[in-house]
Structure formats: structure tokens, C-alpha cells
Design a protein around this motif. Structure first.
Motif, PDB file in Angstrom:
ATOM      1  N   TYR A  55       3.801   2.667   7.299  1.00 17.02           N
ATOM      2  CA  TYR A  55       4.078   3.374   6.052  1.00 17.02           C
ATOM      3  C   TYR A  55       5.450   4.029   6.194  1.00 17.02           C
ATOM      4  O   TYR A  55       5.590   5.027   6.893  1.00 17.02           O
ATOM      5  N   THR A  56       6.451   3.448   5.535  1.00 15.15           N
ATOM      6  CA  THR A  56       7.766   4.037   5.688  1.00 15.15           C
ATOM      7  C   THR A  56       7.791   5.466   5.153  1.00 15.15           C
ATOM      8  O   THR A  56       7.224   5.766   4.095  1.00 15.15           O
ATOM      9  N   GLY A  57       8.432   6.327   5.920  1.00 13.30           N
ATOM     10  CA  GLY A  57       8.711   7.687   5.475  1.00 13.30           C
ATOM     11  C   GLY A  57      10.204   7.893   5.351  1.00 13.30           C
ATOM     12  O   GLY A  57      10.684   9.018   5.379  1.00 13.30           O
TER      13      GLY A  57
ATOM     14  N   TYR B 190      14.313   3.208   1.971  1.00 17.59           N
ATOM     15  CA  TYR B 190      13.056   2.616   1.516  1.00 17.59           C
ATOM     16  C   TYR B 190      13.216   1.309   0.749  1.00 17.59           C
ATOM     17  O   TYR B 190      12.331   0.433   0.863  1.00 17.59           O
ATOM     18  N   PRO B 191      14.304   1.069  -0.026  1.00 20.23           N
ATOM     19  CA  PRO B 191      14.340  -0.203  -0.748  1.00 20.23           C
ATOM     20  C   PRO B 191      14.276  -1.426   0.159  1.00 20.23           C
ATOM     21  O   PRO B 191      13.469  -2.342  -0.054  1.00 20.23           O
ATOM     22  N   GLU B 192      15.115  -1.474   1.207  1.00 22.77           N
ATOM     23  CA  GLU B 192      15.099  -2.640   2.084  1.00 22.77           C
ATOM     24  C   GLU B 192      13.873  -2.678   2.988  1.00 22.77           C
ATOM     25  O   GLU B 192      13.391  -3.753   3.352  1.00 22.77           O
ATOM     26  N   LEU B 193      13.346  -1.511   3.351  1.00 29.15           N
ATOM     27  CA  LEU B 193      12.177  -1.488   4.228  1.00 29.15           C
ATOM     28  C   LEU B 193      10.926  -1.954   3.489  1.00 29.15           C
ATOM     29  O   LEU B 193      10.109  -2.693   4.032  1.00 29.15           O
ATOM     30  N   ILE B 194      10.761  -1.533   2.243  1.00 31.94           N
ATOM     31  CA  ILE B 194       9.633  -1.997   1.436  1.00 31.94           C
ATOM     32  C   ILE B 194       9.808  -3.478   1.082  1.00 31.94           C
ATOM     33  O   ILE B 194       8.861  -4.260   1.094  1.00 31.94           O
TER      34      ILE B 194
ATOM     35  N   LYS C 250       0.872  -1.180   0.000  1.00 29.96           N
ATOM     36  CA  LYS C 250       0.000   0.000   0.000  1.00 29.96           C
ATOM     37  C   LYS C 250       0.905   1.224   0.000  1.00 29.96           C
ATOM     38  O   LYS C 250       1.690   1.427   0.935  1.00 29.96           O
ATOM     39  N   VAL C 251       0.822   2.042  -1.047  1.00 30.33           N
ATOM     40  CA  VAL C 251       1.781   3.143  -1.157  1.00 30.33           C
ATOM     41  C   VAL C 251       1.089   4.450  -1.528  1.00 30.33           C
ATOM     42  O   VAL C 251       0.102   4.470  -2.268  1.00 30.33           O
ATOM     43  N   TYR C 252       1.644   5.523  -0.991  1.00 29.72           N
ATOM     44  CA  TYR C 252       1.238   6.886  -1.323  1.00 29.72           C
ATOM     45  C   TYR C 252       2.498   7.685  -1.662  1.00 29.72           C
ATOM     46  O   TYR C 252       3.506   7.607  -0.951  1.00 29.72           O
ATOM     47  N   ALA C 253       2.429   8.440  -2.741  1.00 30.09           N
ATOM     48  CA  ALA C 253       3.491   9.384  -3.096  1.00 30.09           C
ATOM     49  C   ALA C 253       3.098  10.762  -2.592  1.00 30.09           C
ATOM     50  O   ALA C 253       2.008  11.253  -2.903  1.00 30.09           O
TER      51      ALA C 253
ATOM     52  N   HIS D 149       8.083  -9.316   7.967  1.00 29.19           N
ATOM     53  CA  HIS D 149       7.346  -8.056   7.852  1.00 29.19           C
ATOM     54  C   HIS D 149       7.943  -7.219   6.728  1.00 29.19           C
ATOM     55  O   HIS D 149       9.126  -7.333   6.420  1.00 29.19           O
ATOM     56  N   HIS D 150       7.120  -6.371   6.145  1.00 31.70           N
ATOM     57  CA  HIS D 150       7.600  -5.358   5.215  1.00 31.70           C
ATOM     58  C   HIS D 150       6.898  -4.048   5.533  1.00 31.70           C
ATOM     59  O   HIS D 150       5.851  -4.026   6.185  1.00 31.70           O
ATOM     60  N   SER D 151       7.471  -2.961   5.066  1.00 40.55           N
ATOM     61  CA  SER D 151       6.836  -1.655   5.204  1.00 40.55           C
ATOM     62  C   SER D 151       6.042  -1.336   3.948  1.00 40.55           C
ATOM     63  O   SER D 151       6.445  -1.687   2.841  1.00 40.55           O
ATOM     64  N   ASP D 152       4.895  -0.701   4.138  1.00 39.31           N
ATOM     65  CA  ASP D 152       4.226  -0.027   3.039  1.00 39.31           C
ATOM     66  C   ASP D 152       4.920   1.331   2.894  1.00 39.31           C
ATOM     67  O   ASP D 152       6.015   1.510   3.419  1.00 39.31           O
ATOM     68  N   ALA D 153       4.360   2.276   2.199  1.00 40.02           N
ATOM     69  CA  ALA D 153       5.136   3.494   1.960  1.00 40.02           C
ATOM     70  C   ALA D 153       4.259   4.724   1.831  1.00 40.02           C
ATOM     71  O   ALA D 153       3.175   4.662   1.245  1.00 40.02           O
ATOM     72  N   LEU D 154       4.748   5.817   2.375  1.00 34.70           N
ATOM     73  CA  LEU D 154       4.176   7.152   2.189  1.00 34.70           C
ATOM     74  C   LEU D 154       5.376   8.080   2.086  1.00 34.70           C
ATOM     75  O   LEU D 154       5.921   8.516   3.088  1.00 34.70           O
TER      76      LEU D 154
END
Length: 407
Positions: A263-265, A270-274, A36-39, A280-285
Motif C-alpha cells: 500500500y503506497t504511502g 503515487y501516480p507511477e507507483l499505482i 485496493k485503496v484507502y484514503a 507489479h503495481h502498488s495499492d494505496a493508503l
């Protein structure tokens, strides 16, 4: 024929660079489901507007909304009215309200039962209609912060977008310990209609947020943050953590209640966190996703297709660009986001509200151009070369187009 442009070196000499084609990016033909990602998107000012420091923002709504449509076409959601849109750094509350309404109206035009307005758009609700210098510690100050948050949350809820409860400079001033944060956020989470995103923004993005969650010690602040989430889990869609500390994020996400997203900020890691750790993985914002949307979208499609190694390789290929755009002083990363959008033809001029286009020097922007070229993120190399040459000439550097390119 690929365009070739002369760019300055650190010595002051000019050297020719032949541009790469855009990367092998592809727009999705189905919903992106693996993450789940938001730019986080920026705003574009009117080229003839008064957007000098201290002036009320004068927005080019056509260009601003067209950029949001471009981001949506890559299958990502948009985080709007956030720090990337210059909240607290040029975008006033009046313009922010209009931005929320207009972005939500655009989102409603393309929303479906599978991809709702809340999936397409999340908007920041803060307290920036208050002057922190005029808010005094104590109950009166807390009441003023609560009222400001309520006003902004109501505006986002009325639009249909997902609420992101942003960190508050005023609350950082008046909270006087963890209890103040728990009281304000606890009240808001009780009142909100649907689950929200909680935003923890580090001091590298905003120095005035020192001691957020009631302590300058990250461990103690995290304990307060976890307490809030545990008490109000049903009202927390996820947390956006922007501390640029991958180890902290990994530990935090492993202990989040079921159903609460991280949601990683982290625009550095971000590459390894996503990608995740296998459990577990991070989604992203992320602000960087507005700059690398074509690559990010293609990587996410690789995750959906069960090809995580290819996905990770794509994300890794953008890392150097992200590290550069967000280098210290990190709060000026917005300048790089806007500069790359201009190079790619998404706004008519390299300008920002509040005059923030002066936030980075020429050397920084030249390096950004080189890194974007390496990453295949100059989407039309001819246009990018023409604009870069014109920018350098205006700055007093006799750049030339040796082959190809148009302004």
C-alpha cells in the motif's frame, strides 16, 4: 457564470483568478477492483470547542462522519485513526477510541458481503496512550509498549475494522536494535485475529521515528522489515510504506511474499507507483486521496475499464497539488487536507484539533487554492471562492469576489 476572485501574488499585489469548473469526475456504479485503496481521513473539531494546543480533542462527529460517507461514495476505503487524523498531533487516545467506534458503526451500515467493514475501514493501532518520555529502554519499556499496542489492537478488532499497526514513538525509543522490533511485532502478529497492515512511517512525517526497525540505514532497516514479513506472512495483509522514496518502494514490493500487498504511502510519487511497472503495481493508503478522492476514484475506474493511459493521466494531473500539500515540513500536510475539505464545504470552519490549522502560512494556502483549481478539485467553485475570499480578508488581505460566488 464562473466566479472570479482576487488572490495575492508573491509581490503582495492582488490578481484576478477565474475559477475552473470541477473536473469530469464520476462516482462508481460498481466495486473498484483493479487496486485496493484507502484514503486516510482527517477529523473536524467543534467550532465552539476548545481545540487549542494541548487540549483534549473536541470533535464535531456529524461533520467528521459525513466526510467519511463522502469518501465511501467515491468507492474508496478509509484509513482512520492514522497520522492524517492527527494521531500524536492533537488527537488523544480517548477521542481516537470514539472515532474508531463511530466510523466502524457507519461502515457497518453500508457493508456488503463483497465490500466488508474491513474493506471499507482500516484503523490505526499504536501506543500513543504512552508518554515516550516516561518510557525507559529495557524490558520494562518493551512490556509497556506491548501492552499499549495490545489495548489499541483490541479496540480496532472489536470494531470490526482492519488493523493497521502504526509505528510507535515509544518503541523507537526503547527497542535498542532490530531484536526489540522483531520481538514486539512478532508477538503482536502471532496474537492478531486477522491479517493486518504494517505501517512504516518515515522521519519526514515524524522525526521521532528515526532509526525505526533498528537502524538509521534504510537497507538494514528493510532487511529487518522483510524478515518480520517472511516469518509472519499469513498475518500480513499488506505493508504501508511512507518513505517518499519510489525506488525503495519498487524494490520492496517486488520481493514481497505472494498475497502481501504494498500500500503506497508515497504522496509524491503515487501516480507511477499505482500505475506500476508492467509486473507489479502498488495499492494505496494515502492522505492525499482524501483531498483528491473524486479524481482518484475516476482514475481507478479507468484502470478497471482497461484504460491505464487515461487513468495515469488523471493521477498525474493531481501530482502538483500533492507535492505542495506534502512539502516540507511534511508533517503539516494535515493542514492542507483540512483546508481543502473546508473549501469544498465538508466542514463548517477552517479549524483543526490541537490548533493545527496554524501549521501552514497564508502563502502556502493560496498556492494550494490555485493548484486545486487547476486540478478541477474545487468541487463547488462558488462556495470555494466565497470561503477563500473570507479567509483572506480575515488574514488582512483585501480579497474581492468580482463575479459570482457565495460564502
Amino acid at each position: 457564470m464562473a466566479p472570479t476572485i482576487t488572490l495575492p501574488l508573491a509581490t503582495g499585489e492582488l490578481a484576478a483568478l477565474t475559477l475552473n469548473p470541477a473536473g469530469p469526475w464520476r462516482k462508481p456504479t460498481a466495486l473498484i477492483r483493479s487496486r485496493k485503496v484507502y484514503a486516510a481521513a482527517h477529523v473536524t473539531p467543534k467550532v465552539l470547542g476548545n481545540n487549542t494546543p494541548g487540549a483534549a480533542a473536541d470533535i464535531d462527529w456529524d461533520a467528521t462522519l459525513a466526510f467519511r460517507r463522502e469518501l465511501w461514495s467515491w468507492g474508496v476505503g478509509i484509513a482512520d485513526a492514522m497520522d492524517t487524523a492527527q494521531r500524536g498531533m492533537g488527537l488523544d487516545w480517548s477521542a481516537t477510541q470514539e472515532l474508531i467506534k463511530r466510523s466502524a458503526a457507519e461502515a457497518a451500515l453500508i457493508a456488503t458481503p463483497e465490500r466488508t467493514v474491513r474493506d471499507l475501514l482500516a484503523c490505526g493501532a499504536g501506543t500513543d496512550q504512552l508518554d515516550p518520555a516516561a518510557v525507559e529502554p529495557g524490558q520494562a519499556g518493551l512490556d509497556a509498549v506491548l501492552a499499549a499496542y495490545r489495548e489499541q489492537i483490541a479496540a480496532v478488532e472489536a470494531s470490526g475494522a482492519k488493523v493497521i499497526i502504526m509505528a510507535s514513538r515509544a518503541l523507537a525509543k526503547v527497542a535498542q536494535g532490530p531484536e526489540g522490533y522483531l520481538a514486539i511485532y512478532g508477538t503482536l502478529l502471532t496474537e492478531v485475529k486477522e491479517p493486518v497492515v504494517l505501517h512504516w512511517l518515515g522521519t519526514m512525517f515524524d522525526p521521532s521515528l528515526a532509526g525505526y526497525w533498528g537502524s538509521a540505514d534504510t537497507g538494514a532497516a528493510t532487511a529487518t522489515f522483510r524478515q518480520l514479513i517472511a516469518t509472519h506472512t499469513a498475518k500480513v495483509d499488506g505493508v504501508k510504506v511512507s518513505l517518499l522514496d519510489a525506488g525503495h518502494e519498487v524494490a520492496l514490493r517486488a520481493g514481497l511474499p505472494a498475497g502481501v500487498r504494498l500500500y503506497t504511502g508515497d504522496d509524491f510519487n503515487y501516480p507511477e507507483l499505482i500505475d506500476g511497472d508492467g509486473t507489479h503495481h502498488s495499492d494505496a493508503l494515502l492522505g492525499i486521496f482524501a483531498a483528491i478522492a473524486p479524481a482518484a476514484s475516476t482514475a481507478l475506474q479507468e484502470y478497471d475499464a482497461g484504460r491505464p493511459a487515461q487513468a495515469r493521466a488523471i493521477l498525474d494531473s493531481t501530482r502538483d497539488l500533492g507535492l505542495h500539500i506534502f512539502e516540507a515540513p511534511t508533517y503539516y500536510y494535515k493542514t492542507g487536507i483540512a483546508f481543502l475539505a473546508w473549501l469544498n464545504g465538508f466542514q463548517p470552519g477552517f479549524q483543526m484539533v490541537g490548533g493545527l490549522h496554524s501549521g501552514r502560512d497564508v502563502d502556502h494556502l493560496v498556492k494550494l487554492f490555485r493548484l486545486a483549481n487547476t486540478a478541477g478539485l474545487l468541487l463547488d467553485p462558488d462556495v470555494a471562492a466565497g470561503r477563500m475570499s473570507g479567509f483572506l480578508n480575515t488574514a488582512g488581505i483585501a480579497s474581492e469576489i468580482l463575479e459570482g460566488a457565495t460564502a
